[in-house]
Design a protein around this motif. Structure first.
Motif, PDB file in Angstrom:
ATOM      1  N   ALA A  16      46.278  55.118  43.948  1.00  0.00           N
ATOM      2  CA  ALA A  16      46.265  56.582  44.056  1.00  0.00           C
ATOM      3  C   ALA A  16      46.509  57.220  42.697  1.00  0.00           C
ATOM      4  N   MET A  17      47.397  56.633  41.898  1.00  0.00           N
ATOM      5  CA  MET A  17      47.682  57.166  40.563  1.00  0.00           C
ATOM      6  C   MET A  17      46.477  57.007  39.642  1.00  0.00           C
ATOM      7  N   ALA A  18      45.819  55.856  39.712  1.00  0.00           N
ATOM      8  CA  ALA A  18      44.639  55.634  38.871  1.00  0.00           C
ATOM      9  C   ALA A  18      43.510  56.580  39.254  1.00  0.00           C
ATOM     10  N   ASP A  19      43.336  56.826  40.544  1.00  0.00           N
ATOM     11  CA  ASP A  19      42.320  57.771  40.987  1.00  0.00           C
ATOM     12  C   ASP A  19      42.634  59.179  40.494  1.00  0.00           C
ATOM     13  N   ALA A  20      43.896  59.585  40.589  1.00  0.00           N
ATOM     14  CA  ALA A  20      44.300  60.904  40.108  1.00  0.00           C
ATOM     15  C   ALA A  20      44.099  61.019  38.602  1.00  0.00           C
ATOM     16  N   ALA A  21      44.380  59.944  37.885  1.00  0.00           N
ATOM     17  CA  ALA A  21      44.197  59.955  36.429  1.00  0.00           C
ATOM     18  C   ALA A  21      42.730  60.097  36.065  1.00  0.00           C
ATOM     19  N   SER A  22      41.857  59.432  36.821  1.00  0.00           N
ATOM     20  CA  SER A  22      40.425  59.528  36.553  1.00  0.00           C
ATOM     21  C   SER A  22      39.911  60.939  36.804  1.00  0.00           C
ATOM     22  N   ARG A  23      40.357  61.549  37.894  1.00  0.00           N
ATOM     23  CA  ARG A  23      39.954  62.926  38.172  1.00  0.00           C
ATOM     24  C   ARG A  23      40.466  63.870  37.085  1.00  0.00           C
ATOM     25  N   ALA A  24      41.695  63.650  36.642  1.00  0.00           N
ATOM     26  CA  ALA A  24      42.275  64.505  35.611  1.00  0.00           C
ATOM     27  C   ALA A  24      41.559  64.327  34.274  1.00  0.00           C
TER      28      ALA A  24
ATOM     29  N   PRO B 280      43.951  57.407  26.169  1.00  0.00           N
ATOM     30  CA  PRO B 280      44.842  56.443  25.508  1.00  0.00           C
ATOM     31  C   PRO B 280      44.950  55.145  26.289  1.00  0.00           C
ATOM     32  N   HIS B 281      45.483  54.135  25.636  1.00  0.00           N
ATOM     33  CA  HIS B 281      45.739  52.833  26.268  1.00  0.00           C
ATOM     34  C   HIS B 281      47.193  52.453  26.056  1.00  0.00           C
ATOM     35  N   PRO B 282      47.779  51.744  27.052  1.00  0.00           N
ATOM     36  CA  PRO B 282      47.180  51.295  28.309  1.00  0.00           C
ATOM     37  C   PRO B 282      47.002  52.443  29.304  1.00  0.00           C
ATOM     38  N   SER B 283      45.858  52.463  29.926  1.00  0.00           N
ATOM     39  CA  SER B 283      45.510  53.491  30.897  1.00  0.00           C
ATOM     40  C   SER B 283      46.157  53.192  32.248  1.00  0.00           C
ATOM     41  N   PHE B 284      46.053  54.145  33.163  1.00  0.00           N
ATOM     42  CA  PHE B 284      46.535  53.893  34.519  1.00  0.00           C
ATOM     43  C   PHE B 284      45.721  52.781  35.179  1.00  0.00           C
ATOM     44  N   ASP B 285      44.450  52.654  34.824  1.00  0.00           N
ATOM     45  CA  ASP B 285      43.661  51.530  35.348  1.00  0.00           C
ATOM     46  C   ASP B 285      44.226  50.198  34.868  1.00  0.00           C
ATOM     47  N   GLU B 286      44.667  50.150  33.627  1.00  0.00           N
ATOM     48  CA  GLU B 286      45.289  48.925  33.113  1.00  0.00           C
ATOM     49  C   GLU B 286      46.627  48.664  33.798  1.00  0.00           C
ATOM     50  N   GLY B 287      47.375  49.744  34.056  1.00  0.00           N
ATOM     51  CA  GLY B 287      48.605  49.595  34.815  1.00  0.00           C
ATOM     52  C   GLY B 287      48.348  49.086  36.223  1.00  0.00           C
ATOM     53  N   LEU B 288      47.273  49.565  36.838  1.00  0.00           N
ATOM     54  CA  LEU B 288      46.872  49.089  38.167  1.00  0.00           C
ATOM     55  C   LEU B 288      46.531  47.607  38.132  1.00  0.00           C
ATOM     56  N   SER B 289      45.857  47.158  37.080  1.00  0.00           N
ATOM     57  CA  SER B 289      45.497  45.738  36.996  1.00  0.00           C
ATOM     58  C   SER B 289      46.742  44.859  36.976  1.00  0.00           C
ATOM     59  N   VAL B 290      47.787  45.309  36.290  1.00  0.00           N
ATOM     60  CA  VAL B 290      49.049  44.564  36.288  1.00  0.00           C
ATOM     61  C   VAL B 290      49.682  44.593  37.671  1.00  0.00           C
ATOM     62  N   GLN B 291      49.640  45.751  38.331  1.00  0.00           N
ATOM     63  CA  GLN B 291      50.224  45.890  39.667  1.00  0.00           C
ATOM     64  C   GLN B 291      49.571  44.918  40.650  1.00  0.00           C
ATOM     65  N   ARG B 292      48.291  44.735  40.507  1.00  0.00           N
ATOM     66  CA  ARG B 292      47.573  43.837  41.405  1.00  0.00           C
ATOM     67  C   ARG B 292      47.962  42.382  41.161  1.00  0.00           C
ATOM     68  N   VAL B 293      48.245  42.023  39.923  1.00  0.00           N
ATOM     69  CA  VAL B 293      48.724  40.675  39.629  1.00  0.00           C
ATOM     70  C   VAL B 293      50.117  40.476  40.221  1.00  0.00           C
ATOM     71  N   LEU B 294      50.990  41.479  40.076  1.00  0.00           N
ATOM     72  CA  LEU B 294      52.333  41.382  40.645  1.00  0.00           C
ATOM     73  C   LEU B 294      52.259  41.150  42.159  1.00  0.00           C
ATOM     74  N   ALA B 295      51.415  41.918  42.838  1.00  0.00           N
ATOM     75  CA  ALA B 295      51.277  41.768  44.290  1.00  0.00           C
ATOM     76  C   ALA B 295      50.737  40.389  44.652  1.00  0.00           C
ATOM     77  N   ALA B 296      49.810  39.872  43.851  1.00  0.00           N
ATOM     78  CA  ALA B 296      49.233  38.556  44.129  1.00  0.00           C
ATOM     79  C   ALA B 296      50.275  37.457  43.968  1.00  0.00           C
ATOM     80  N   VAL B 297      51.194  37.594  42.996  1.00  0.00           N
ATOM     81  CA  VAL B 297      52.260  36.598  42.836  1.00  0.00           C
ATOM     82  C   VAL B 297      53.154  36.587  44.067  1.00  0.00           C
ATOM     83  N   GLU B 298      53.520  37.769  44.567  1.00  0.00           N
ATOM     84  CA  GLU B 298      54.350  37.832  45.767  1.00  0.00           C
ATOM     85  C   GLU B 298      53.621  37.227  46.973  1.00  0.00           C
TER      86      GLU B 298
END
Length: 408
Positions: free
Chosen positions: A124-132, A370-388
């Motif tokens: 949701a944050m990455a989508d909001a960032a893209s719209r913004a 700028p980088h890291p973008s919210f999309d890059e933050g999302l990519s990390v979040q998805r790795v965290l969820a996959a580890v769990e």
């Protein structure tokens, strides 16, 4: 550079509101205070207001750290016309609500890592960032270790081919502040506030750093998370301390609902393997973030506890002189360093926060993302969820599939 030149297109400085005022609030305040005084920023910035729930405590923080005023309602602050940038340093359970509201209000956003507590929130944050971004509003995640000059230089050397084809990566973040079972139950130990424990708090850094320096994505993981101390004393009053010797009395015990240690293997997009370790039970390790990238032409190694240094092994050198060479990353031609001190005069932990301000303000002024973008933050979040997910399924390999952007 004169103030008039620095103010740029807006005709006034960029005014910053920081939401939260704990440990990261202090670090971010140093960055906002130092960057305009050391670097020739393309726009001036002002530390306008810091926000927290405790009126007296946040007022004291504003006075100590150099903010013009304090407030207790972040929604009122975000609605103000005189605020341009919102810096979020609150616990993870409030990141999504604050960031999305700020972006929708037309404010540029800097959000501490990990981006959110769940993949759904991060999406949701990455989508909001893209719209913004389509309206010229910028957003960035605070993976500050990218901006340690030695880490940025390590990334640059890999991109230039210094290690050749990457064969293996080893990344670890080890701390020991939870070894004492008498440490009180702080918010970082509660899943509803922190999302996860060592995995999200410090594991997020090594996931991001691996992807940043290699230019590759983590596409699959297999691992395990564990909680070593399952109950901790409850603090009976005031904010829960993260430091020993706080002097707070305790009454009763509460459940620790996050992990203390996470150990996992990742497979990069090229097929190369990465070993990851994130722990807050590494006795004797205070803030030991290390990464080593090995390739067919050489290797590079970095350790945060020696943060002005890189070690480089050149496999193409004559065998008689091969060995790891120490590179002192303090020369003016190294990333960010030229604005600071003469060669050999070391930088520290706090300087990365100034570099973060430089990159964000420059992107805002130039109209770039700028980088890291919210999309890059999302990519990390998805790795965290996959580890769990892997840990919950006997360490089975979990593939991380790419998400198609929605409503962007």
């Amino acid at each position: 550079m004169t103030l008039r030149q620095a103010q740029g297109r807006q005709g006034r400085p960029l005014r910053v509101a920081m939401i939260g005022y704990g440990f990261m609030g202090a670090a971010h305040s140093v960055g906002w205070r130092q960057a305009p005084r050391v670097f020739a920023l393309p726009e001036a910035v002002e530390m306008a207001v810091v926000v927290g729930r405790n009126a007296e405590a946040v007022r004291d923080a504003a006075a100590q750290w150099g903010w013009q005023e304090s407030a207790t309602d972040w929604r009122e602050v975000i609605a103000r016309d005189d605020i341009d940038i919102v810096d979020i340093v609150t616990p993870g359970d409030s990141h999504a609500e604050i960031a999305i509201a700020a972006l929708e209000a037309g404010k540029h956003v800097l959000c501490e890592k990990p981006l959110a507590n769940t993949v759904e929130e991060a999406e949701a944050m990455a989508d909001a960032a893209s719209r913004a971004a389509a309206r010229g509003v910028r957003s960035m995640v605070g993976f500050t270790y990218r901006r340690v000059p030695a880490v940025t230089f390590l990334r640059d050397l890999i991109a230039q081919g210094a290690v050749g084809t990457i064969a293996q990566v080893r990344a670890a973040y080890r701390q020991d502040w939870l070894v004492d079972p008498a440490m009180p139950l702080a918010w970082r130990l509660q899943k509803e506030h922190a999302g996860s424990g060592a995995l999200g708090d410090i594991g997020a850094h090594i996931i991001d750093m691996t992807q940043f320096v290699t230019g590759l994505s983590v596409d699959a993981v297999s691992g395990v998370v564990d909680t070593i101390v399952t109950q901790r004393p409850l603090a009976d009053a005031g904010p829960m301390s993260l430091a020993k010797g706080s002097g707070e009395s305790t009454t009763g015990y509460g459940e620790v609902t996050v992990d203390d240690v996470a150990i996992f293997t990742g497979r990069l997009s090229t097929g190369a393997l990465v070993s990851f370790e994130a722990t807050r039970f590494a006795t004797g390790r205070k803030n030991d973030l290390s990464i080593e990238v090995s390739g067919d032409k050489g290797a590079l190694r970095f350790d945060l506890e020696d943060l002005n240094t890189l070690w480089f092994y050149d496999r193409t050198a004559p065998e008689a002189t091969q060995g790891f060479t120490r590179i002192l990353v303090t020369e003016a031609q190294h990333p960010y360093v030229g604005a600071w001190w003469p060669a050999g005069h070391m930088l520290g932990y706090e300087h990365g926060f100034s570099h973060q301000v430089v990159d964000l303000v420059t992107a805002i002024a130039e109209g770039t993302d700028p980088h890291p973008s919210f999309d890059e933050g999302l990519s990390v979040q998805r790795v965290l969820a996959a580890v769990e997910e892997s840990s919950a399924n006997d360490s089975a390999w979990v593939r991380i599939s790419a998400r198609q952007p929605a409503n962007r």
